[in-house]
Design a protein around this motif. Sequence first.
Motif, mmCIF file in Angstrom:
data_model
loop_
_atom_site.group_PDB
_atom_site.id
_atom_site.type_symbol
_atom_site.label_atom_id
_atom_site.label_comp_id
_atom_site.label_asym_id
_atom_site.label_seq_id
_atom_site.Cartn_x
_atom_site.Cartn_y
_atom_site.Cartn_z
ATOM 1 N N ASN A 82 15.345 13.985 -5.566
ATOM 2 C CA ASN A 82 14.214 15.039 -5.527
ATOM 3 C C ASN A 82 13.011 14.319 -6.093
ATOM 4 O OD1 ASN A 82 13.128 17.758 -5.379
ATOM 5 N ND2 ASN A 82 13.181 17.371 -7.640
ATOM 6 N N PHE A 83 13.290 13.555 -6.980
ATOM 7 C CA PHE A 83 12.121 12.714 -7.738
ATOM 8 C C PHE A 83 11.689 11.749 -6.614
ATOM 9 C CE2 PHE A 83 11.099 8.642 -9.629
ATOM 10 C CZ PHE A 83 9.829 9.058 -10.388
ATOM 11 N N TRP A 84 12.300 10.802 -5.714
ATOM 12 C CA TRP A 84 11.580 10.249 -4.810
ATOM 13 C C TRP A 84 11.195 10.791 -3.688
ATOM 14 C CZ3 TRP A 84 9.939 5.419 -5.326
ATOM 15 C CH2 TRP A 84 9.586 5.116 -4.110
ATOM 16 N N ASN A 85 11.812 11.794 -3.115
ATOM 17 C CA ASN A 85 11.181 12.348 -1.834
ATOM 18 C C ASN A 85 10.156 13.418 -2.166
ATOM 19 O OD1 ASN A 85 13.137 10.770 -0.141
ATOM 20 N ND2 ASN A 85 14.636 12.678 -0.574
ATOM 21 N N GLY A 86 10.271 14.239 -3.331
ATOM 22 C CA GLY A 86 9.474 15.197 -3.516
ATOM 23 C C GLY A 86 8.195 14.876 -4.149
ATOM 24 N N TRP A 87 8.310 13.572 -5.172
ATOM 25 C CA TRP A 87 6.988 13.165 -5.749
ATOM 26 C C TRP A 87 6.641 11.538 -5.405
ATOM 27 C CZ3 TRP A 87 6.180 9.559 -9.928
ATOM 28 C CH2 TRP A 87 4.725 9.875 -10.321
ATOM 29 N N ALA A 88 7.418 10.795 -5.902
ATOM 30 C CA ALA A 88 7.223 9.159 -5.818
ATOM 31 C C ALA A 88 6.794 8.706 -4.389
ATOM 32 C CB ALA A 88 8.055 8.331 -6.480
ATOM 33 N N SER A 106 0.826 -1.307 -0.011
ATOM 34 C CA SER A 106 0.069 0.109 0.002
ATOM 35 C C SER A 106 0.862 1.161 -0.025
ATOM 36 C CB SER A 106 -0.930 -0.014 1.194
ATOM 37 O OG SER A 106 -0.060 -0.094 2.474
ATOM 38 N N ARG A 107 2.019 1.120 -0.225
ATOM 39 C CA ARG A 107 3.088 2.315 -0.285
ATOM 40 C C ARG A 107 3.783 2.193 -1.756
ATOM 41 N NH1 ARG A 107 7.866 0.293 3.774
ATOM 42 N NH2 ARG A 107 8.447 -1.542 2.700
ATOM 43 N N SER A 108 4.402 3.294 -2.071
ATOM 44 C CA SER A 108 5.357 3.341 -3.018
ATOM 45 C C SER A 108 6.758 2.792 -2.510
ATOM 46 C CB SER A 108 5.845 4.817 -3.511
ATOM 47 O OG SER A 108 4.621 5.441 -4.225
ATOM 48 N N GLU A 109 7.272 1.890 -3.513
ATOM 49 C CA GLU A 109 8.324 1.122 -3.175
ATOM 50 C C GLU A 109 9.593 1.390 -4.062
ATOM 51 O OE1 GLU A 109 8.541 -1.603 -1.159
ATOM 52 O OE2 GLU A 109 6.338 -2.183 -1.041
ATOM 53 N N ARG A 117 5.536 10.289 -1.871
ATOM 54 C CA ARG A 117 4.287 10.960 -1.175
ATOM 55 C C ARG A 117 2.911 10.226 -1.803
ATOM 56 N NH1 ARG A 117 5.218 17.199 -0.820
ATOM 57 N NH2 ARG A 117 7.186 17.021 0.372
ATOM 58 N N ARG A 118 3.481 9.213 -2.839
ATOM 59 C CA ARG A 118 2.127 8.557 -3.488
ATOM 60 C C ARG A 118 2.199 7.018 -3.143
ATOM 61 N NH1 ARG A 118 1.105 10.937 -8.554
ATOM 62 N NH2 ARG A 118 0.664 9.186 -9.327
ATOM 63 N N TYR A 119 1.453 6.177 -3.475
ATOM 64 C CA TYR A 119 1.191 4.837 -3.096
ATOM 65 C C TYR A 119 1.477 3.918 -4.257
ATOM 66 C CZ TYR A 119 -3.433 5.214 -5.390
ATOM 67 O OH TYR A 119 -4.189 5.407 -6.092
ATOM 68 N N ASP A 120 1.649 4.448 -5.289
ATOM 69 C CA ASP A 120 1.546 3.713 -6.574
ATOM 70 C C ASP A 120 2.668 3.627 -7.445
ATOM 71 O OD1 ASP A 120 1.590 6.419 -7.409
ATOM 72 O OD2 ASP A 120 -0.330 6.429 -8.786
ATOM 73 N N ILE A 121 3.785 3.922 -7.074
ATOM 74 C CA ILE A 121 5.051 3.895 -7.740
ATOM 75 C C ILE A 121 6.058 2.735 -7.130
ATOM 76 C CG2 ILE A 121 7.193 5.071 -8.311
ATOM 77 C CD1 ILE A 121 4.647 6.119 -9.650
ATOM 78 N N VAL A 122 6.630 1.811 -8.052
ATOM 79 C CA VAL A 122 7.573 0.801 -7.575
ATOM 80 C C VAL A 122 8.682 1.149 -8.530
ATOM 81 C CG1 VAL A 122 8.357 -1.481 -7.815
ATOM 82 C CG2 VAL A 122 6.125 -0.924 -7.315
ATOM 83 N N LEU A 123 9.753 1.806 -8.073
ATOM 84 C CA LEU A 123 11.126 2.185 -8.753
ATOM 85 C C LEU A 123 11.915 0.990 -8.394
ATOM 86 C CD1 LEU A 123 13.107 3.908 -10.383
ATOM 87 C CD2 LEU A 123 13.123 5.305 -7.969
ATOM 88 N N ILE A 124 12.593 0.118 -9.483
ATOM 89 C CA ILE A 124 13.506 -0.711 -9.480
ATOM 90 C C ILE A 124 14.586 -0.105 -9.869
ATOM 91 C CG2 ILE A 124 14.085 -3.047 -9.897
ATOM 92 C CD1 ILE A 124 11.011 -3.392 -10.235
ATOM 93 N N ALA A 125 15.776 -0.418 -9.025
ATOM 94 C CA ALA A 125 17.071 0.262 -9.427
ATOM 95 C C ALA A 125 17.999 -0.778 -9.300
ATOM 96 C CB ALA A 125 17.651 1.492 -8.627
ATOM 97 N N SER A 126 19.017 -1.058 -10.499
ATOM 98 C CA SER A 126 19.833 -2.023 -10.424
ATOM 99 C C SER A 126 21.207 -1.470 -11.266
ATOM 100 C CB SER A 126 19.379 -3.377 -11.367
ATOM 101 O OG SER A 126 20.322 -4.375 -11.434
ATOM 102 N N GLY A 127 22.334 -2.436 -10.693
ATOM 103 C CA GLY A 127 23.663 -2.048 -11.328
ATOM 104 C C GLY A 127 24.613 -3.001 -10.756
#
Length: 476
Positions: free
Chosen positions: A129-135, A22-25, A137-147
């Motif tokens: 800024n993208f994550w803290n200021g926007w994503a 129920s949160r952005s991940e 604060r929502r519940y509907d984003i899944v950001l996957i980072a790899s490297g």
Amino acid sequence: MKPILIARQKECEQLADSLQSSRSEFVIICGRRRIGKTFLVDQFFNNEYDFTFVGAHKAKTVTQLRNFAKAIRQHSGKRPTPFLDWYDAFDALEEYLETLPKERKKTIFIDEMPWIDTSRSTFVEALENFWNGWANRRYDIVLIASGSATSWMADNLLENQGGLHNRITRRIYLEPFTLGEAEEYFKSQGFYWTRYDMLQCYMLTGGVPYYLSLLDPKLSVAQNIDVLCFSENGPLRKEFNELYPALFNHAENYIHIVTLLYQHKSGLTRKEIAQNTKINGKSLNTILENLEQCDFIDKMETFGRESNMVYRLVDFYTLFYFKFIAEKHKLDEQWWSHHLDDVGIRSWQGLCFELVCMKHHRQIKKALGISGMATSISTWSCPPDKENGTPGAQIDMIIERADRMIHLCEMKFSQKAYNITADYEKKLRDRMWLFDTRTKNKKSLVHTFVTTFGLGEGKHHSIVHSEVTMDDLFNS
């Protein structure tokens, strides 16, 4: 043959949970080079993302930004205004994502993230800024980072002390395949090899999926090793030169340490590593942690001295490279096939089998019927005592049980059942006495043999309390 996802059930469960939460991940996929991070994500999501972007290796910021704009255009169907910096790029990503249905999770996959963060770029700050200021604060984003650049992922994401501090919601770490998982892969790709063949290949590949994918089922084990490691353009012949620089900043320090550990097969303490390399303090801690996280080295307690950890080189490919490739640049292309009976190959197999056993200590515990019992794994060695004339001794793996029993593990690689001679039985008894004496041990000691095909018949085998075979190591 189409590749399929082998093992990785727990990792897939975490990805599924991120979609159902129920949160952005903010999910981080970590692991060494060639371990299958991108493959896992692509297979799980069936290559269907709301946005995906792959960093370009050694490309300048202007090129990365141009590629990012192209990716947004491909997903949104609209050409964005040229970006001046990464803040512009993430603003455009926000605008596009805002147009998507709000009732479902939106999946963003940014691969090879360390390559994006070029010199003097604003990528990390803009990502914060993208994550803290926007994503976030929502519940509907899944950001996957790899490297693959482990040091970058740790410094900038996992241990970030700025805007991304404690923002990572899930960390997925990919380990190499176990023997059982490697067998599952071999069967899925049409290999008709025995477990003995698979074990020998594991001693080179270490269960790294990409290395396994290079093997040809139409060739024998020896022929595969020749093609991969000794032919002029063999893909594993020059892999070492790319492996560490792709993972770590200041790779020369990492190579210095793994070279040192290769020269000391029984391992070194942190103090000994510092004395030999002149690398100290936080720098040494970071290098050792990163090498351990990528499964290049391992640390094990010294029996009776839990605070005295011993570091060993356990990466199978690196061991193979140092032993057979680094010092043999002008080999014939069938060198391995021509030297199968060499002492050097047999000693390498013996060392690697010990490492395989230590990596599969859970399978050994299962074979011994003590999976549910509290245990500790350690190693032990003592130097010769010249004054008393007693020899030195070493035990690579000790399993200490909560019921006050200790398994002294002997690991023997052979092409047939292993026979214990009278001299070897005496050596084992003397070593057991020496262990009791030097450690002041009061617990029950037993010998456990881990072999490829078990023990042969003989009167000297009565010293063995329990046996584990190669087949047991393949059990999950």
